[in-house]
Write an enzyme that holds these catalytic residues in place. Structure first.
Site, PDB file in Angstrom:
ATOM      1  N   ARG A 233       0.841  -1.191   0.000  1.00 37.06           N
ATOM      2  CA  ARG A 233       0.000   0.000   0.000  1.00 37.06           C
ATOM      3  C   ARG A 233       0.876   1.241   0.000  1.00 37.06           C
ATOM      4  NH1 ARG A 233      -3.572  -2.456  -1.693  1.00 37.06           N
ATOM      5  NH2 ARG A 233      -5.616  -2.900  -0.803  1.00 37.06           N
ATOM      6  N   HIS A 281      -1.343   0.062  -9.999  1.00 37.60           N
ATOM      7  CA  HIS A 281      -2.028  -0.818  -9.027  1.00 37.60           C
ATOM      8  C   HIS A 281      -2.645  -2.046  -9.718  1.00 37.60           C
ATOM      9  CE1 HIS A 281      -4.102  -0.920  -4.842  1.00 37.60           C
ATOM     10  NE2 HIS A 281      -4.018  -2.142  -5.352  1.00 37.60           N
TER      11      HIS A 281
HETATM   12  P1  NDP Z   1      -1.572 -10.599   5.360  1.00 38.57           P
HETATM   13  O1  NDP Z   1      -2.537 -10.029   6.337  1.00 38.57           O
HETATM   14  O2  NDP Z   1      -1.589 -12.061   5.126  1.00 38.57           O
HETATM   15  O3  NDP Z   1      -0.083 -10.174   5.769  1.00 38.57           O
HETATM   16  C1  NDP Z   1       0.244  -8.915   6.252  1.00 38.57           C
HETATM   17  C2  NDP Z   1       1.667  -8.945   6.761  1.00 38.57           C
HETATM   18  O4  NDP Z   1       2.025  -7.629   7.196  1.00 38.57           O
HETATM   19  C3  NDP Z   1       1.872  -9.873   7.954  1.00 38.57           C
HETATM   20  O5  NDP Z   1       3.120 -10.523   7.871  1.00 38.57           O
HETATM   21  C4  NDP Z   1       1.860  -8.903   9.137  1.00 38.57           C
HETATM   22  O6  NDP Z   1       2.586  -9.342  10.282  1.00 38.57           O
HETATM   23  C5  NDP Z   1       2.560  -7.712   8.518  1.00 38.57           C
HETATM   24  N1  NDP Z   1       2.271  -6.507   9.275  1.00 38.57           N
HETATM   25  C6  NDP Z   1       1.088  -5.890   9.488  1.00 38.57           C
HETATM   26  N2  NDP Z   1       1.232  -4.814  10.278  1.00 38.57           N
HETATM   27  C7  NDP Z   1       2.541  -4.758  10.593  1.00 38.57           C
HETATM   28  C8  NDP Z   1       3.313  -3.885  11.404  1.00 38.57           C
HETATM   29  N3  NDP Z   1       2.775  -2.859  12.061  1.00 38.57           N
HETATM   30  N4  NDP Z   1       4.650  -4.125  11.517  1.00 38.57           N
HETATM   31  C9  NDP Z   1       5.205  -5.181  10.866  1.00 38.57           C
HETATM   32  N5  NDP Z   1       4.536  -6.032  10.088  1.00 38.57           N
HETATM   33  C10 NDP Z   1       3.210  -5.829   9.952  1.00 38.57           C
HETATM   34  O7  NDP Z   1      -1.827  -9.805   4.001  1.00 38.57           O
HETATM   35  P2  NDP Z   1      -1.513 -10.276   2.511  1.00 38.57           P
HETATM   36  O8  NDP Z   1      -0.142 -10.828   2.456  1.00 38.57           O
HETATM   37  O9  NDP Z   1      -2.626 -11.087   1.972  1.00 38.57           O
HETATM   38  O10 NDP Z   1      -1.581  -8.860   1.743  1.00 38.57           O
HETATM   39  C11 NDP Z   1      -0.713  -7.804   2.098  1.00 38.57           C
HETATM   40  C12 NDP Z   1      -1.167  -6.499   1.488  1.00 38.57           C
HETATM   41  O11 NDP Z   1      -0.906  -6.483   0.087  1.00 38.57           O
HETATM   42  C13 NDP Z   1      -2.682  -6.234   1.543  1.00 38.57           C
HETATM   43  O12 NDP Z   1      -3.063  -5.730   2.824  1.00 38.57           O
HETATM   44  C14 NDP Z   1      -2.861  -5.197   0.457  1.00 38.57           C
HETATM   45  O13 NDP Z   1      -2.697  -3.926   1.026  1.00 38.57           O
HETATM   46  C15 NDP Z   1      -1.713  -5.481  -0.507  1.00 38.57           C
HETATM   47  N6  NDP Z   1      -2.188  -5.964  -1.809  1.00 38.57           N
HETATM   48  C16 NDP Z   1      -1.831  -5.272  -2.938  1.00 38.57           C
HETATM   49  C17 NDP Z   1      -2.230  -5.704  -4.169  1.00 38.57           C
HETATM   50  C18 NDP Z   1      -1.802  -4.996  -5.406  1.00 38.57           C
HETATM   51  O14 NDP Z   1      -2.338  -5.305  -6.496  1.00 38.57           O
HETATM   52  N7  NDP Z   1      -0.853  -4.082  -5.338  1.00 38.57           N
HETATM   53  C19 NDP Z   1      -3.065  -6.896  -4.325  1.00 38.57           C
HETATM   54  C20 NDP Z   1      -3.346  -7.574  -3.088  1.00 38.57           C
HETATM   55  C21 NDP Z   1      -2.928  -7.102  -1.878  1.00 38.57           C
HETATM   56  P3  NDP Z   1       2.162 -10.682  11.090  1.00 38.57           P
HETATM   57  O15 NDP Z   1       2.619 -11.827  10.196  1.00 38.57           O
HETATM   58  O16 NDP Z   1       2.928 -10.600  12.331  1.00 38.57           O
HETATM   59  O17 NDP Z   1       0.671 -10.631  11.244  1.00 38.57           O
HETATM   60  C1  OXD Z   2      -6.052  -5.878  -2.992  1.00 36.80           C
HETATM   61  C2  OXD Z   2      -5.587  -4.974  -4.031  1.00 36.80           C
HETATM   62  O1  OXD Z   2      -5.949  -5.524  -1.809  1.00 36.80           O
HETATM   63  O2  OXD Z   2      -5.864  -5.217  -5.229  1.00 36.80           O
HETATM   64  O3  OXD Z   2      -6.522  -6.973  -3.338  1.00 36.80           O
HETATM   65  O4  OXD Z   2      -4.909  -3.985  -3.733  1.00 36.80           O
END
Ligand code: NDP
Ligand code: OXD
Length: 318
Positions: A233, A281
């Site tokens: 993000r 995106h």
């Molecule tokens: P998950 O919820 O599975 O993973 C999130 C990760 O971020 C976890 O490892 C979590 O830690 C870590 N995290 C969250 N907050 C913190 C923090 N404060 N400090 C350190 N680490 C943190 O999400 P996904 O992997 O499924 O997706 C990740 C993100 O990718 C989505 O939220 C979305 O914003 C983005 N995305 C973008 C897309 C695009 O097209 N560009 C498409 C899909 C998603 P912990 O393991 O300890 O919980």
């Molecule tokens: C998602 C994205 O969160 O597309 O799936 O960003």
């Protein structure tokens, strides 16, 4: 068993593929696309399937039985944190995960294999080989090793890169080291040549990746200045600091899919860097056929009086 109505609110996305996919897969359920089929949701029990929908859709008299994000991120559903009795689900799916693996692998290889420089040489008809280091001499650090980050880490590891992750909580189930929390961030950054962010947007991550993070990354003989990939993000990054880091050559290049403001404004200086690749995106698009299948399975669970799968806890923000 009462069937739930399905209200699809795809925000800025083209509603037609979503209407088609829901109508194909929703069985006897009533499917309405909001606001196109009328603003009022009525009194029948319903779920809302939303992507950045206008908040008005949540302001109806009868509350939804559940709300589903049409993507992996749930930052756009954060206002529902005030209503913890409404279950909120997100998409976790091999199709979406593999799209992100493709994107991040491409971005890391693009930087590692110095493709931007070869594109420039080609445009001048110049044959100009550069030193091409082995993947094993480059360390990739992934911030956020949840569903998507872990899959990317494994793919990069299989190509020979040295990989480490950074997360909120300690992990012991991964074939790569995971550093946890603010205390271990300096160690993680100090070993990272290519930084990849797959962090969600939460109050704790907003603006987290700033100049102090870029300055703490490791220079490598193989790659030169460190590089940055953002497919999580835009809000997790201070864009001003990113621009300064690129200007000051603290960073040697970047591949960016997400931004503080989307669409990225046409006057953003980020468009002008010759060592930055920008995509709009699209790293891991939600495929309506796939996403709708997962949501309909969850709707069936609700109708059977069971909890939903892939439920998120909005109080932690992701
Ligand atoms: P998950 O919820 O599975 O993973 C999130 C990760 O971020 C976890 O490892 C979590 O830690 C870590 N995290 C969250 N907050 C913190 C923090 N404060 N400090 C350190 N680490 C943190 O999400 P996904 O992997 O499924 O997706 C990740 C993100 O990718 C989505 O939220 C979305 O914003 C983005 N995305 C973008 C897309 C695009 O097209 N560009 C498409 C899909 C998603 P912990 O393991 O300890 O919980
Ligand atoms: C998602 C994205 O969160 O597309 O799936 O960003």
């Amino acid at each position: 068993m009462t069937k739930l109505d399905i209200v699809v609110a795809p925000g800025p996305w083209d509603p037609q593929p979503w209407r088609d996919a829901f109508q194909k897969q929703a069985g006897q359920r009533n499917v309405r696309v909001w606001p196109h089929d009328g603003e009022r949701l009525g009194d029948a029990p319903y779920v809302i399937c939303s992507w950045k929908a206008e908040p008005r859709v949540f302001e109806q008299a009868v509350e939804p039985s559940a709300v589903f994000s049409l993507g992996a991120g749930v930052d756009h559903l954060q206002p529902l944190a005030d209503k913890p009795h409404i279950p909120v689900g997100r998409i976790v799916d091999p199709d979406l995960t593999m799209r992100m693996v493709e994107y991040v692998s491409f971005a890391v290889l693009y930087l590692h294999r110095k493709i931007r420089a070869y594109e420039a040489s080609q445009s001048q008809r110049r044959w100009a080989p550069l030193v091409q280091p082995a993947a094993s001499s480059v360390s990739v650090g992934i911030m956020g090793v949840g569903v998507l980050g872990s899959a990317c880490a494994r793919a990069l590891q299989s190509m020979g890169f040295q990989v480490a992750g950074w997360a909120r909580s300690k992990r012991t189930d991964t074939p790569f080291p995971v550093y946890a929390g603010p205390e271990e961030l300096p160690q993680f950054l100090a070993r990272t040549n290519i930084l990849v962010s797959l962090l969600p947007s939460t109050p704790a991550t907003r603006g987290l990746i700033d100049m102090s993070v870029f300055r703490a990354l490791a220079h490598s003989d193989a790659l030169g200045a460190p590089c940055f990939v953002n497919a999580g993000r835009g809000e997790a990054v201070s864009e001003q600091d990113l621009i300064e880091a690129l200007n000051a050559e603290v960073l040697g290049g970047a591949v960016l899919d997400v931004f503080e403001h989307e669409p990225l404004p046409s006057d953003s200086p980020l468009w002008d860097f010759s060592n930055v690749l920008i995509t709009p995106h699209v790293a891991a698009d939600s495929d309506p056929e796939v996403v709708v299948g997962q949501i309909v399975r969850n709707v069936e669970r609700l109708e059977a009086g069971r909890g939903i799968e892939q439920q998120v806890d909005l109080s932690r923000g992701y």
